[in-house]
Design a protein around this motif. Structure first.
Motif, PDB file in Angstrom:
ATOM      1  N   LEU A   1       9.167  -0.108 -29.891  1.00 26.59           N
ATOM      2  CA  LEU A   1       8.795  -0.474 -28.522  1.00 26.59           C
ATOM      3  C   LEU A   1       9.829   0.126 -27.570  1.00 26.59           C
ATOM      4  O   LEU A   1      11.028   0.117 -27.845  1.00 26.59           O
ATOM      5  CB  LEU A   1       8.740  -1.996 -28.360  1.00 26.59           C
ATOM      6  CG  LEU A   1       7.670  -2.724 -29.186  1.00 26.59           C
ATOM      7  CD1 LEU A   1       7.737  -4.225 -28.938  1.00 26.59           C
ATOM      8  CD2 LEU A   1       6.276  -2.195 -28.892  1.00 26.59           C
ATOM      9  N   THR A   2       9.333   0.689 -26.478  1.00 28.22           N
ATOM     10  CA  THR A   2      10.221   1.320 -25.507  1.00 28.22           C
ATOM     11  C   THR A   2      10.019   0.676 -24.134  1.00 28.22           C
ATOM     12  O   THR A   2       8.871   0.460 -23.717  1.00 28.22           O
ATOM     13  CB  THR A   2       9.892   2.833 -25.404  1.00 28.22           C
ATOM     14  OG1 THR A   2       9.891   3.378 -26.722  1.00 28.22           O
ATOM     15  CG2 THR A   2      10.910   3.559 -24.527  1.00 28.22           C
ATOM     16  N   GLY A   3      11.120   0.374 -23.459  1.00 28.62           N
ATOM     17  CA  GLY A   3      11.039  -0.267 -22.147  1.00 28.62           C
ATOM     18  C   GLY A   3      10.157   0.507 -21.193  1.00 28.62           C
ATOM     19  O   GLY A   3      10.038   1.723 -21.303  1.00 28.62           O
ATOM     20  N   ALA A   4       9.483  -0.219 -20.280  1.00 26.86           N
ATOM     21  CA  ALA A   4       8.543   0.432 -19.344  1.00 26.86           C
ATOM     22  C   ALA A   4       8.494  -0.368 -18.050  1.00 26.86           C
ATOM     23  O   ALA A   4       8.975  -1.501 -17.988  1.00 26.86           O
ATOM     24  CB  ALA A   4       7.149   0.469 -19.973  1.00 26.86           C
ATOM     25  N   GLU A   5       7.904   0.232 -17.023  1.00 26.36           N
ATOM     26  CA  GLU A   5       7.652  -0.496 -15.764  1.00 26.36           C
ATOM     27  C   GLU A   5       6.198  -0.980 -15.816  1.00 26.36           C
ATOM     28  O   GLU A   5       5.287  -0.161 -15.979  1.00 26.36           O
ATOM     29  CB  GLU A   5       7.863   0.427 -14.563  1.00 26.36           C
ATOM     30  CG  GLU A   5       9.310   0.846 -14.407  1.00 26.36           C
ATOM     31  CD  GLU A   5       9.689   1.050 -12.934  1.00 26.36           C
ATOM     32  OE1 GLU A   5       8.769   1.044 -12.097  1.00 26.36           O
ATOM     33  OE2 GLU A   5      10.886   1.182 -12.640  1.00 26.36           O
ATOM     34  N   ILE A   6       5.987  -2.295 -15.724  1.00 25.34           N
ATOM     35  CA  ILE A   6       4.660  -2.867 -15.959  1.00 25.34           C
ATOM     36  C   ILE A   6       4.254  -3.745 -14.791  1.00 25.34           C
ATOM     37  O   ILE A   6       5.022  -4.603 -14.359  1.00 25.34           O
ATOM     38  CB  ILE A   6       4.674  -3.715 -17.250  1.00 25.34           C
ATOM     39  CG1 ILE A   6       5.105  -2.869 -18.453  1.00 25.34           C
ATOM     40  CG2 ILE A   6       3.310  -4.361 -17.495  1.00 25.34           C
ATOM     41  CD1 ILE A   6       5.506  -3.682 -19.674  1.00 25.34           C
ATOM     42  N   PHE A   7       3.021  -3.537 -14.287  1.00 30.41           N
ATOM     43  CA  PHE A   7       2.475  -4.427 -13.249  1.00 30.41           C
ATOM     44  C   PHE A   7       1.533  -5.418 -13.938  1.00 30.41           C
ATOM     45  O   PHE A   7       0.569  -5.007 -14.602  1.00 30.41           O
ATOM     46  CB  PHE A   7       1.723  -3.602 -12.195  1.00 30.41           C
ATOM     47  CG  PHE A   7       1.113  -4.457 -11.111  1.00 30.41           C
ATOM     48  CD1 PHE A   7      -0.255  -4.734 -11.105  1.00 30.41           C
ATOM     49  CD2 PHE A   7       1.914  -5.034 -10.127  1.00 30.41           C
ATOM     50  CE1 PHE A   7      -0.810  -5.545 -10.131  1.00 30.41           C
ATOM     51  CE2 PHE A   7       1.358  -5.850  -9.140  1.00 30.41           C
ATOM     52  CZ  PHE A   7      -0.005  -6.102  -9.149  1.00 30.41           C
TER      53      PHE A   7
ATOM     54  N   LEU B   1       1.545  -4.936 -23.351  1.00 36.69           N
ATOM     55  CA  LEU B   1       2.057  -4.564 -24.681  1.00 36.69           C
ATOM     56  C   LEU B   1       1.805  -3.080 -24.951  1.00 36.69           C
ATOM     57  O   LEU B   1       2.634  -2.384 -25.534  1.00 36.69           O
ATOM     58  CB  LEU B   1       1.411  -5.438 -25.756  1.00 36.69           C
ATOM     59  CG  LEU B   1       1.702  -6.947 -25.643  1.00 36.69           C
ATOM     60  CD1 LEU B   1       0.975  -7.722 -26.748  1.00 36.69           C
ATOM     61  CD2 LEU B   1       3.205  -7.233 -25.697  1.00 36.69           C
ATOM     62  N   ARG B   2       0.653  -2.586 -24.459  1.00 35.95           N
ATOM     63  CA  ARG B   2       0.361  -1.154 -24.627  1.00 35.95           C
ATOM     64  C   ARG B   2       1.397  -0.317 -23.880  1.00 35.95           C
ATOM     65  O   ARG B   2       1.874   0.704 -24.358  1.00 35.95           O
ATOM     66  CB  ARG B   2      -1.069  -0.878 -24.119  1.00 35.95           C
ATOM     67  CG  ARG B   2      -1.676   0.403 -24.626  1.00 35.95           C
ATOM     68  CD  ARG B   2      -3.129   0.544 -24.203  1.00 35.95           C
ATOM     69  NE  ARG B   2      -4.055  -0.198 -25.080  1.00 35.95           N
ATOM     70  CZ  ARG B   2      -4.871  -1.168 -24.647  1.00 35.95           C
ATOM     71  NH1 ARG B   2      -4.849  -1.540 -23.373  1.00 35.95           N
ATOM     72  NH2 ARG B   2      -5.700  -1.767 -25.483  1.00 35.95           N
ATOM     73  N   ALA B   3       1.809  -0.788 -22.702  1.00 35.37           N
ATOM     74  CA  ALA B   3       2.796  -0.044 -21.897  1.00 35.37           C
ATOM     75  C   ALA B   3       4.133   0.053 -22.633  1.00 35.37           C
ATOM     76  O   ALA B   3       4.902   1.001 -22.442  1.00 35.37           O
ATOM     77  CB  ALA B   3       2.993  -0.743 -20.554  1.00 35.37           C
ATOM     78  N   LEU B   4       4.393  -0.910 -23.527  1.00 34.26           N
ATOM     79  CA  LEU B   4       5.661  -0.890 -24.282  1.00 34.26           C
ATOM     80  C   LEU B   4       5.550   0.003 -25.510  1.00 34.26           C
ATOM     81  O   LEU B   4       6.531   0.186 -26.254  1.00 34.26           O
ATOM     82  CB  LEU B   4       6.037  -2.315 -24.717  1.00 34.26           C
ATOM     83  CG  LEU B   4       6.417  -3.286 -23.581  1.00 34.26           C
ATOM     84  CD1 LEU B   4       6.609  -4.702 -24.147  1.00 34.26           C
ATOM     85  CD2 LEU B   4       7.677  -2.822 -22.866  1.00 34.26           C
ATOM     86  N   GLY B   5       4.309   0.517 -25.773  1.00 35.62           N
ATOM     87  CA  GLY B   5       4.153   1.439 -26.902  1.00 35.62           C
ATOM     88  C   GLY B   5       3.310   0.896 -28.032  1.00 35.62           C
ATOM     89  O   GLY B   5       3.214   1.508 -29.100  1.00 35.62           O
TER      90      GLY B   5
END
Ligand code: EPZ
Length: 422
Positions: free
Chosen positions: A152-158, A131-135
């Motif tokens: 919220l902004t799209g991101a690449e998340i592992f 969720l942090r990676a999305l902002g």
């Protein structure tokens, strides 16, 4: 607290219908918070956890009504109510899956940090990382997770952790990403059928999710989601539990409403032990050889052998003709059933995350205590085949995840009664 009193020895025979999947229903009910409008969910099992989730959604401003057998209608109304309180969350860890929808739709939420439970610590660090990676801005305040985001902004998340992926973590991040700006890639996503079912519901609401069921999820954010209709998939863990019950009792049981394509690791392992599982019109027929073979099994993320059937398989292997090794790789402490099975005459010794089971001729009925949902099911199965009577206490654990299990077992010939406790 209610007890189950079981008199062992009946060979189960007949037909039982498998209910809708608990672990699909809970995130899908939470996902309805993302919609502008009403959703209708069908095939919902009658469970304590479902009632809890319905009440939690009510706390969060949604109108929830049961409009038929297994049918719920959910309509978000008051979007100012964003606090999932500790007294609700501590009863049901799955409450955590309202976090993603609230963040995406209302841009803020306060959700109590779920505590541990009988199967071990239940961290949510991967949920929060995603969720942090999305902002999202995330704080901890008085045991609550407080999240907010301007957008919220799209991101690449592992999303991989030390034990593989996270099912509800994947659900939370996938749900949040549906309303983010741009595309999100979730690498090492959970592949469970319940995640696929959730993605199907979200796409019916207007989301744009690809790759559900694979470790790589792609979500193209959209501006809004509408209410949708959805039929919950059958519960593969309940189905596996009844397959094991049929095998242990040396009976012959037909299961209807089963997706065996969701259970390949389970049917493969049971066939190896000597259980016959044959497809028939709209279901499967399960029976077993009198002599069950020992085996080695390790729980893994889907499509591997599910941790939610480990306790039940352990109960079955207590009767196999030889030594078996059961290794728990998802929740290494998930062995609360072992001490209770030992009280019934099982021969099990723990070696770290592995239980070594030496088959015995017979189990003997005894008073035993349920500790968590699946351990309780294992004790009921053991009671079905033990000599004499078994009293399983604290069956509220089992009511969380099995729809009227004693009624279904009685319909198959089991001698099991629910005795209301103090
Ligand atoms: C879901 O729990 C299921 N619950 C569980 O079923 C199931 O046992 C589990 O998945 C594994 O299949 C529901 O779907 C409601 P995880 P979840 O996150 O999502 C670690 C039942 O009996 N982890 O996939 O909470 C975690 O400690 C229940 O029906 C982190 O390290 O499980 C565990 O070792 C019990 N950090 C492993 O990942 C995180 O942020 C898998 O957990 C999250 C998880």
């Amino acid at each position: 607290m209610d007890q189950f009193v079981i008199k062992g020895g009946s060979r189960l025979r007949g037909e039982v219908r498998i209910s809708g999947a608990k672990n699909s229903t809970l995130p899908i009910m939470a996902a309805s918070l993302l919609a502008d409008g009403q959703s209708t969910i069908r095939g919902v099992p009658e469970l304590a956890d479902v009632r809890n989730m319905a009440e939690l959604l009510g706390d969060l401003g949604a109108a929830v009504s049961q409009t038929g057998d297994g049918q719920f209608q959910i309509r978000p109304e008051d979007e100012t109510a964003c606090h999932a309180r500790y007294d609700r969350v501590r009863k049901m860890r799955a409450s955590i899956c309202v976090l993603g929808p609230l963040l995406a739709k209302r841009k803020k939420a306060r959700v109590a940090m779920p505590g541990g439970c009988a199967i071990g610590s239940r961290p949510v660090n991967l949920h929060l990382r995603g969720l942090r990676a999305l902002g999202a801005e995330i704080d901890l305040d008085g045991g609550d997770i407080v999240v907010k985001a301007k957008k919220l902004t799209g991101a690449e998340i592992f999303l991989g952790g030390p034990f593989g992926s996270t099912v509800l973590g994947t659900a939370n991040v996938m749900m949040a990403a549906t309303l983010a700006e741009g595309t999100t890639v979730i690498e090492s996503a959970a592949c469970e059928p319940e995640i696929q079912d959730l993605a199907d519901y979200l796409n019916a609401m207007g989301a744009r999710i690809r790759g559900a069921g694979t470790p790589r999820l792609l979500i193209d954010g959209v501006d809004e989601l509408r209410g949708a209709e959805h039929q919950i998939i059958p519960d593969r863990i309940e189905a596996g539990t009844f397959m094991i019950a049929a095998a242990m009792s040396n009976g012959e049981v037909k299961l209807s409403n089963v997706r065996t394509d969701h259970m390949m690791a389970v049917t493969d392992k049971l066939r190896e032990i000597g259980v016959t599982i044959e497809a028939t019109d709209g279901g499967v027929v399960v029976c077993s050889a009198r002599r069950l073979e020992p085996t080695d099994v390790t729980t893994q993320p889907y499509p591997g052998f599910p941790t939610d059937l480990q306790a039940q398989l352990t109960a079955l292997l207590c009767l196999a003709d030889g030594n078996s090794a059961i290794t728990e790789k998802i929740f290494p402490d998930r062995f609360m059933h072992v001490a209770e099975l030992l009280r019934m005459g099982a021969n099990i010794r723990k070696e770290g995350p592995t239980a070594i089971v030496t088959g015995v001729k017979r189990l003997v009925g005894a008073p035993v205590m349920a500790s968590d949902l699946r351990a309780s099911a294992a004790l009921v199965l053991a009671g079905l085949i033990a000599r004499g009577a078994t009293a399983v206490s604290r069956v509220y654990h089992i009511d969380r995840g099995y729809e009227h299990i004693e009624v279904k077992l009685r319909s198959l010939g089991a001698d099991i009664q629910r005795v209301s406790g103090s």
